[in-house]
Design a protein around this motif. Structure first.
Motif, PDB file in Angstrom:
ATOM      1  N   GLY A  41      10.397  -6.466  23.436  1.00 20.02           N
ATOM      2  CA  GLY A  41       9.927  -6.224  22.012  1.00 20.02           C
ATOM      3  C   GLY A  41      10.980  -6.672  20.907  1.00 20.02           C
ATOM      4  O   GLY A  41      10.564  -6.639  19.725  1.00 20.02           O
ATOM      5  N   THR A  95       7.011  -8.376  25.603  1.00 14.76           N
ATOM      6  CA  THR A  95       6.805  -6.935  25.386  1.00 14.76           C
ATOM      7  C   THR A  95       6.737  -6.221  26.662  1.00 14.76           C
ATOM      8  O   THR A  95       6.693  -4.913  26.689  1.00 14.76           O
ATOM      9  CB  THR A  95       5.724  -6.753  24.504  1.00 14.76           C
ATOM     10  N   ALA A 123      12.428  -1.922  26.868  1.00 12.60           N
ATOM     11  CA  ALA A 123      13.118  -1.602  25.674  1.00 12.60           C
ATOM     12  C   ALA A 123      13.681   0.081  25.811  1.00 12.60           C
ATOM     13  O   ALA A 123      13.686   0.614  26.935  1.00 12.60           O
ATOM     14  CB  ALA A 123      12.054  -1.513  24.543  1.00 12.60           C
ATOM     15  N   LYS A 124      14.375   0.399  24.409  1.00 12.64           N
ATOM     16  CA  LYS A 124      15.114   1.514  24.275  1.00 12.64           C
ATOM     17  C   LYS A 124      13.979   2.511  24.540  1.00 12.64           C
ATOM     18  O   LYS A 124      12.976   2.371  23.855  1.00 12.64           O
ATOM     19  CB  LYS A 124      16.050   1.722  23.388  1.00 12.64           C
ATOM     20  N   THR A 125      14.263   3.788  24.998  1.00 11.14           N
ATOM     21  CA  THR A 125      13.409   4.825  25.046  1.00 11.14           C
ATOM     22  C   THR A 125      13.057   5.200  23.670  1.00 11.14           C
ATOM     23  O   THR A 125      13.900   5.627  22.882  1.00 11.14           O
ATOM     24  CB  THR A 125      13.637   5.963  25.856  1.00 11.14           C
ATOM     25  N   GLU A 126      11.803   5.187  23.209  1.00  8.05           N
ATOM     26  CA  GLU A 126      11.437   5.985  21.996  1.00  8.05           C
ATOM     27  C   GLU A 126      10.732   7.158  21.807  1.00  8.05           C
ATOM     28  O   GLU A 126       9.434   7.393  22.624  1.00  8.05           O
ATOM     29  CB  GLU A 126      10.320   4.785  21.311  1.00  8.05           C
ATOM     30  N   PRO A 127      11.467   8.244  21.618  1.00 15.08           N
ATOM     31  CA  PRO A 127      11.084   9.491  21.673  1.00 15.08           C
ATOM     32  C   PRO A 127       9.696  10.087  21.318  1.00 15.08           C
ATOM     33  O   PRO A 127       9.094  10.631  22.015  1.00 15.08           O
ATOM     34  CB  PRO A 127      12.214  10.368  21.060  1.00 15.08           C
ATOM     35  N   SER A 128       9.257   9.511  20.273  1.00 18.01           N
ATOM     36  CA  SER A 128       7.892   9.482  19.508  1.00 18.01           C
ATOM     37  C   SER A 128       6.651   9.157  20.577  1.00 18.01           C
ATOM     38  O   SER A 128       5.688   9.665  20.297  1.00 18.01           O
ATOM     39  CB  SER A 128       7.813   8.992  18.150  1.00 18.01           C
ATOM     40  N   CYS A 129       7.108   8.290  21.545  1.00 20.95           N
ATOM     41  CA  CYS A 129       6.274   7.613  22.479  1.00 20.95           C
ATOM     42  C   CYS A 129       6.135   8.647  23.792  1.00 20.95           C
ATOM     43  O   CYS A 129       5.261   8.083  24.686  1.00 20.95           O
ATOM     44  CB  CYS A 129       6.400   6.154  22.631  1.00 20.95           C
ATOM     45  N   CYS A 130       7.098   9.560  23.800  1.00 24.44           N
ATOM     46  CA  CYS A 130       7.150  10.338  25.218  1.00 24.44           C
ATOM     47  C   CYS A 130       6.288  11.481  25.251  1.00 24.44           C
ATOM     48  O   CYS A 130       6.104  11.942  24.185  1.00 24.44           O
ATOM     49  CB  CYS A 130       8.621  10.594  25.532  1.00 24.44           C
TER      50      CYS A 130
END
Length: 149
Positions: A41, A95, A123-130
């Motif tokens: 990304g 991506t 990519a770094k973990t995106e909390p809103s996508c977990c």
């Protein structure tokens, strides 16, 4: 007879010859023994340096290089910018994590050490996508209201 020619020595300019793919390099080559890595990304880029058959750097653009990046997410499109000074900027964005092969060619001939292997890290973990799933225990103290008990 060894007599100097009038007004000599003369200054003479020598320009590089036509670009030869086998002598061209890129910034990826200039990092030997390094692991080539980027993050999923995130825009990745490198510079291609055009050289003639004697290894002289070209000082003008106009060459038709092609850059292809292929890997886990099929082929990734690369944007190539001619800086008009013998260098070319290649930019792309992968991506999906994994190993990619980057082919750099001029007139369908690979430049030095092409294809290159690029490792794309996740990519770094995106909390809103977990999403979190829990199983309630027999005592009824499972996940409640987004908090672990």
């Amino acid at each position: 007879d060894g007599t100097p020619v009038g007004q000599s020595p003369y200054m003479m300019g020598v320009k590089p010859g036509a670009t030869l793919a086998q002598n061209c390099e890129c910034t990826l080559v200039k990092m030997p023994m390094s692991r080539l890595v980027c993050m999923a990304g995130v825009q990745c880029s490198f510079v291609i340096f055009a050289k003639d058959r004697f290894g002289n750097p070209r000082d003008e653009g106009g060459d038709e290089f092609t850059v292809k990046c292929r890997g886990p997410s099929a082929q990734v499109g690369a944007v190539l910018t001619d800086n008009k000074d013998g260098t070319y900027l290649a930019e792309f964005k992968c991506t999906k994590d994994g190993d990619y092969f980057i082919d750099v060619k001029l007139d369908r001939i690979d430049i030095i050490q092409s294809p290159f292997v690029l490792t794309v890290d996740p990519a770094k973990t995106e909390p809103s996508c977990c999403t979190c799933f829990g199983v309630e225990s027999e005592a009824g103290d499972g996940l409640k209201g987004g908090e672990a008990s």
